[in-house]
Design a protein around this motif. Sequence first.
Motif, PDB file in Angstrom:
ATOM      1  N   LYS A   1       0.849  -1.190   0.000  1.00  0.00           N
ATOM      2  CA  LYS A   1       0.000   0.000   0.000  1.00  0.00           C
ATOM      3  C   LYS A   1       0.888   1.245   0.000  1.00  0.00           C
ATOM      4  O   LYS A   1       1.805   1.339   0.796  1.00  0.00           O
ATOM      5  CB  LYS A   1      -0.912   0.016   1.227  1.00  0.00           C
ATOM      6  CG  LYS A   1      -1.746  -1.238   1.417  1.00  0.00           C
ATOM      7  CD  LYS A   1      -2.412  -1.236   2.779  1.00  0.00           C
ATOM      8  CE  LYS A   1      -3.059  -2.581   3.090  1.00  0.00           C
ATOM      9  NZ  LYS A   1      -3.617  -2.629   4.451  1.00  0.00           N
ATOM     10  N   LEU A   2       0.579   2.169  -0.884  1.00  0.00           N
ATOM     11  CA  LEU A   2       1.320   3.415  -0.977  1.00  0.00           C
ATOM     12  C   LEU A   2       0.383   4.577  -0.669  1.00  0.00           C
ATOM     13  O   LEU A   2      -0.700   4.686  -1.259  1.00  0.00           O
ATOM     14  CB  LEU A   2       1.922   3.598  -2.372  1.00  0.00           C
ATOM     15  CG  LEU A   2       2.984   2.586  -2.806  1.00  0.00           C
ATOM     16  CD1 LEU A   2       3.464   2.918  -4.204  1.00  0.00           C
ATOM     17  CD2 LEU A   2       4.153   2.593  -1.838  1.00  0.00           C
ATOM     18  N   ARG A   3       0.775   5.429   0.248  1.00  0.00           N
ATOM     19  CA  ARG A   3      -0.011   6.611   0.570  1.00  0.00           C
ATOM     20  C   ARG A   3       0.145   7.642  -0.545  1.00  0.00           C
ATOM     21  O   ARG A   3       1.254   7.905  -1.013  1.00  0.00           O
ATOM     22  CB  ARG A   3       0.447   7.202   1.893  1.00  0.00           C
ATOM     23  CG  ARG A   3       0.244   6.287   3.094  1.00  0.00           C
ATOM     24  CD  ARG A   3       0.960   6.846   4.312  1.00  0.00           C
ATOM     25  NE  ARG A   3       0.506   8.203   4.600  1.00  0.00           N
ATOM     26  CZ  ARG A   3       1.215   9.079   5.307  1.00  0.00           C
ATOM     27  NH1 ARG A   3       2.421   8.743   5.775  1.00  0.00           N
ATOM     28  NH2 ARG A   3       0.732  10.279   5.549  1.00  0.00           N
ATOM     29  N   ILE A   4      -0.972   8.225  -0.964  1.00  0.00           N
ATOM     30  CA  ILE A   4      -0.941   9.261  -2.001  1.00  0.00           C
ATOM     31  C   ILE A   4      -1.736  10.463  -1.512  1.00  0.00           C
ATOM     32  O   ILE A   4      -2.683  10.329  -0.732  1.00  0.00           O
ATOM     33  CB  ILE A   4      -1.520   8.747  -3.334  1.00  0.00           C
ATOM     34  CG1 ILE A   4      -2.961   8.270  -3.152  1.00  0.00           C
ATOM     35  CG2 ILE A   4      -0.667   7.634  -3.910  1.00  0.00           C
ATOM     36  CD1 ILE A   4      -3.631   7.862  -4.447  1.00  0.00           C
ATOM     37  N   ASN A   5      -1.335  11.645  -1.968  1.00  0.00           N
ATOM     38  CA  ASN A   5      -2.055  12.853  -1.575  1.00  0.00           C
ATOM     39  C   ASN A   5      -3.203  13.115  -2.547  1.00  0.00           C
ATOM     40  O   ASN A   5      -3.480  12.320  -3.450  1.00  0.00           O
ATOM     41  CB  ASN A   5      -1.106  14.049  -1.492  1.00  0.00           C
ATOM     42  CG  ASN A   5      -0.418  14.320  -2.824  1.00  0.00           C
ATOM     43  OD1 ASN A   5      -0.867  13.883  -3.880  1.00  0.00           O
ATOM     44  ND2 ASN A   5       0.681  15.062  -2.785  1.00  0.00           N
ATOM     45  N   SER A   6      -3.867  14.247  -2.370  1.00  0.00           N
ATOM     46  CA  SER A   6      -5.036  14.567  -3.188  1.00  0.00           C
ATOM     47  C   SER A   6      -4.679  14.789  -4.655  1.00  0.00           C
ATOM     48  O   SER A   6      -5.563  14.766  -5.513  1.00  0.00           O
ATOM     49  CB  SER A   6      -5.743  15.806  -2.640  1.00  0.00           C
ATOM     50  OG  SER A   6      -4.855  16.917  -2.586  1.00  0.00           O
ATOM     51  N   PHE A   7      -3.388  15.003  -4.962  1.00  0.00           N
ATOM     52  CA  PHE A   7      -2.945  15.186  -6.345  1.00  0.00           C
ATOM     53  C   PHE A   7      -2.468  13.887  -6.978  1.00  0.00           C
ATOM     54  O   PHE A   7      -2.022  13.875  -8.118  1.00  0.00           O
ATOM     55  CB  PHE A   7      -1.826  16.232  -6.412  1.00  0.00           C
ATOM     56  CG  PHE A   7      -2.235  17.584  -5.897  1.00  0.00           C
ATOM     57  CD1 PHE A   7      -2.994  18.437  -6.676  1.00  0.00           C
ATOM     58  CD2 PHE A   7      -1.873  17.987  -4.617  1.00  0.00           C
ATOM     59  CE1 PHE A   7      -3.375  19.682  -6.206  1.00  0.00           C
ATOM     60  CE2 PHE A   7      -2.248  19.231  -4.130  1.00  0.00           C
ATOM     61  CZ  PHE A   7      -3.009  20.083  -4.928  1.00  0.00           C
ATOM     62  N   GLY A   8      -2.526  12.783  -6.221  1.00  0.00           N
ATOM     63  CA  GLY A   8      -2.101  11.500  -6.745  1.00  0.00           C
ATOM     64  C   GLY A   8      -0.628  11.214  -6.612  1.00  0.00           C
ATOM     65  O   GLY A   8      -0.138  10.221  -7.153  1.00  0.00           O
ATOM     66  N   HIS A   9       0.096  12.072  -5.887  1.00  0.00           N
ATOM     67  CA  HIS A   9       1.529  11.865  -5.709  1.00  0.00           C
ATOM     68  C   HIS A   9       1.800  11.011  -4.468  1.00  0.00           C
ATOM     69  O   HIS A   9       1.102  11.134  -3.448  1.00  0.00           O
ATOM     70  CB  HIS A   9       2.256  13.210  -5.580  1.00  0.00           C
ATOM     71  CG  HIS A   9       2.077  14.097  -6.767  1.00  0.00           C
ATOM     72  ND1 HIS A   9       1.972  15.467  -6.669  1.00  0.00           N
ATOM     73  CD2 HIS A   9       1.962  13.812  -8.083  1.00  0.00           C
ATOM     74  CE1 HIS A   9       1.820  15.992  -7.867  1.00  0.00           C
ATOM     75  NE2 HIS A   9       1.805  14.995  -8.742  1.00  0.00           N
ATOM     76  N   ILE A  10       2.799  10.164  -4.564  1.00  0.00           N
ATOM     77  CA  ILE A  10       3.134   9.275  -3.456  1.00  0.00           C
ATOM     78  C   ILE A  10       3.785  10.085  -2.336  1.00  0.00           C
ATOM     79  O   ILE A  10       4.737  10.830  -2.557  1.00  0.00           O
ATOM     80  CB  ILE A  10       4.083   8.150  -3.933  1.00  0.00           C
ATOM     81  CG1 ILE A  10       3.374   7.287  -4.982  1.00  0.00           C
ATOM     82  CG2 ILE A  10       4.537   7.284  -2.760  1.00  0.00           C
ATOM     83  CD1 ILE A  10       4.278   6.246  -5.612  1.00  0.00           C
ATOM     84  N   ILE A  11       3.264   9.935  -1.128  1.00  0.00           N
ATOM     85  CA  ILE A  11       3.806  10.672   0.024  1.00  0.00           C
ATOM     86  C   ILE A  11       4.321   9.720   1.096  1.00  0.00           C
ATOM     87  O   ILE A  11       4.779  10.161   2.147  1.00  0.00           O
ATOM     88  CB  ILE A  11       2.728  11.589   0.638  1.00  0.00           C
ATOM     89  CG1 ILE A  11       1.504  10.775   1.069  1.00  0.00           C
ATOM     90  CG2 ILE A  11       2.334  12.680  -0.328  1.00  0.00           C
ATOM     91  CD1 ILE A  11       0.465  11.593   1.783  1.00  0.00           C
TER      92      ILE A  11
END
Length: 351
Positions: free
Chosen positions: A105-115
């Motif tokens: 699982k990869l966390r992504i922000n509201s812009f779809g970028h991996i954080i």
Amino acid sequence: MGVKQALKNLDAFPRAEEHLLQKTQSGAVVSVVGLVIMATLFVHELGYYLTKYTVHQMSVDLKRGETLPIHINMTFPSLPCDVLSVDAIDMSGKHEVDLDTSIWKLRINSFGHIIGSEYISDLVEKEHGAHKHDGGKDHHEESKEKIHLQEFDQDTENTIKKVKHALENGEGCQVYGVLDVQRVAGNFHISVHGLNIYVAQMIFGGSKNVNVSHVVHDLSFGPKYPGIHNPLDGTARILHETSGTFKYYIKIVPTEYRYISKEVLPTNQFSVTEYFSPMNEFDRSWPGVYFLYDLSPITVTIKEERRSFLHFLTRLCAVLGGTFALTGMLDRWMYRFLETFTKPNTRSVYR
């Protein structure tokens, strides 16, 4: 001499004397056009000969005791990784909850970028807890009995605050990896079912607020071969007003792709139909995305083959010979047509 003369009589292409041949401009134009057409058709036929084609065959599937690889790559733009779990169950009774050994699982922000890097949830329950176990109770119903016996610990409360903060910031989650399941009918689903029901209630305030909008980047059941089409790739289902449960009914067709080099690639292709069930205020279940799959008893074998050289020569002779004959006929017609219009003018000069 008699034999040579008899042999000459068999000549199908007699030669005229040089002074009897008449060259015209119309004949030159037709010749150039004919050469261009023949060159174009030759290149086309050569490309057709060099191109491989496939032959499809069907037979009864005789495979036994093998596993079925499921490649997943999905994005949930409205659900943080903390609350998502991947569960799998098949008809043999094998049930796996919150698979985290082969699913990342990869966390992504509201812009779809991996954080965030690879992320494993701390909230989901790792114990074996099948749906409808113990007298038809699911995960959430079992947890009702526990919640009256103990209060939430500090770590759980901190995690709830963390998830709420992630929801406020529009954090999402990308789920990807490979599931190796038994080669029998079953299903896998991605949902919040791993959460304690009271934890889920405190986070979302009700099942209708769980937004299971998702984008399927890739879903396949084996390695890809040339020309394969996975119907769910690029599928986006975005919810705006209400939540609900998505169910994808998948029919898997075992497939073997045989390259022209004799290499065999075992894989699977599939067809799919989907169904969406919106939530209502009386539903006790929680939303999720379900993939229910079944296997076809028929195996499809796809073989790469190349056309024979004799087939190429036959087509080439037919195309070039036909073009040559057609341009010859066209030249004669143009010559007679021009001759018809030039002869009267010649007679009028002598008068």
